[in-house]
Design an enzyme around this catalytic site. Sequence first.
Site, short mmCIF file in Angstrom:
data_model
loop_
_atom_site.label_atom_id
_atom_site.label_comp_id
_atom_site.label_asym_id
_atom_site.label_seq_id
_atom_site.Cartn_x
_atom_site.Cartn_y
_atom_site.Cartn_z
N ARG A 175 7.83 -27.49 -20.90
CA ARG A 175 7.19 -26.81 -22.03
C ARG A 175 7.55 -25.32 -22.08
O ARG A 175 7.13 -24.63 -22.97
CB ARG A 175 5.67 -27.02 -21.98
N VAL A 176 8.29 -24.85 -21.09
CA VAL A 176 8.78 -23.47 -21.14
C VAL A 176 10.15 -23.46 -21.82
O VAL A 176 10.49 -22.56 -22.57
CB VAL A 176 8.84 -22.87 -19.72
#
Length: 503
Positions: free
Chosen positions: A365-366
């Site tokens: 999710r980064v």
Amino acid sequence: MAVRSEDIASILRRQIEQFGAVVSATHVGTVVEVGDGIARISGLTAAKYNELLEFPGGIMGLALNLEEESVGAILLGDFGAIKEGDEVRSTGRIAQVPVGEALIGRVVDPLGRPLDGKGPIKTQKTRPVERIAPNVVARKSVDTPVQTGIKAIDSMIPIGRGQRELIIGDRTNGKTAIAVDTIINQKGGDLACIYVAIGQKSAKVAQLVATLEKYGAMEHTIMVAASASDPAAVQYLAPYAGCAIGEEFMEMGKDALVVYDDLSKHAWAYRQLSLLLKRPAGREAYPGDVFYLHSRLLERAAKLAPELGGGSLTALPIIETQANDISAYIPTNVISITDGQIYLETDLFNAGIRPAMNVGLSVSRVGGSAQTKAMKQVAGRLRLELAQFAELAAFAQFGAQDLDRATRAQLDRGQRITEILKQPQYVPMSLEKQVTILYAVTNGHLDDIAVEKVGAFEDNFHKFMETNHPEVGQKIATEKVISGETESKLKAAIAEFKSTFKL
């Protein structure tokens, strides 16, 4: 019997010496029940949550249940000698662990006691094993990569410094291998590594230490071990102790990586303690606060703001699933806490695709913000090509002979990408090597190489680039981007190598 004058003189002398001595008050309680590593104590009304309690024989306990009439404590040692009626003293100290650079290269238990026979650890500094995670204001967004050295992860599921990336899959699917390769790849770098072994066999922990020493990785690694033979209380404490050791590096402005192997066993240990402490059981017999058990641990991983030193703590928790069931209680809890997961699949592992990563279910999710520009340039195409390949492969098995040329080419490209992403254990790869080979495969330079020769092509290509064109790799390593000049040199080098390689 006559009293001698010397006796009177010695008594008076002793009383004069002791005059004005400080009298210390200690809270003392009595063991009313003991068994299975749990003690119930009466009389310790002033005990605090997570306070260390001292039992006879130097055995320490940890106060967990603070009830009206008694205190429920877990015992952190051999509890066989403790019996009903024994005296228990409160220490006034919260559970702490020694921290600092003196621990690097050592194997310790969750209380910081050495297990490797290399003598005492010379550090005076300690930290509480539990503490509140940094708040939003104290954090900075993740922008620097943790290079794992694994092509499939660095290209498609990038991990950033300060991120929490879950590694999930069935047993013997290569979860620990990914974590160990990541630690080995930090050799000569600036990332301190902490490996927390929870509930593993002592032989496996010893084997892991030997492997890290063999590859020179213990020079930047701390091993916190709570093996399967240790009490559940020690296993429960282990990840918090590892996290506290990592936080010390983070607050010194440095970067640290902590691996929790694995949190499934940690949850089992906590369930055991909770049931023995007679706490109410919930789903799958876990206590109601099992989510908080892991959230308060993983939230402590962070990238600190520059005014607080700019250090970071990256967490790689590992979860073991049963029969690929990622919708079970503990897996879903940890998935919801972390910033993405690397999902390893048994079928892929058995098919020889290692790391056995399911690209569809794995996510970071980064994302691209934790990647170098050079890797972004080659990775964007890679994920798309693989997704299209997975979709077409499902249809192709019904009638491969009826496919048009474009579909056939797409399938062939996907097979070669899959071969390139395979990587043996303990062979992490540098950024420049990853970028050059991924550039070659995504731009069609391997389309005319037989699938079974792709592995040999890659090995020989890296040797060729190191020997004949080292400046290309050096440019990518220093500039972290594929410039127009570098790209034209790389294309020419690939063409030159292909003219010498037997297709």
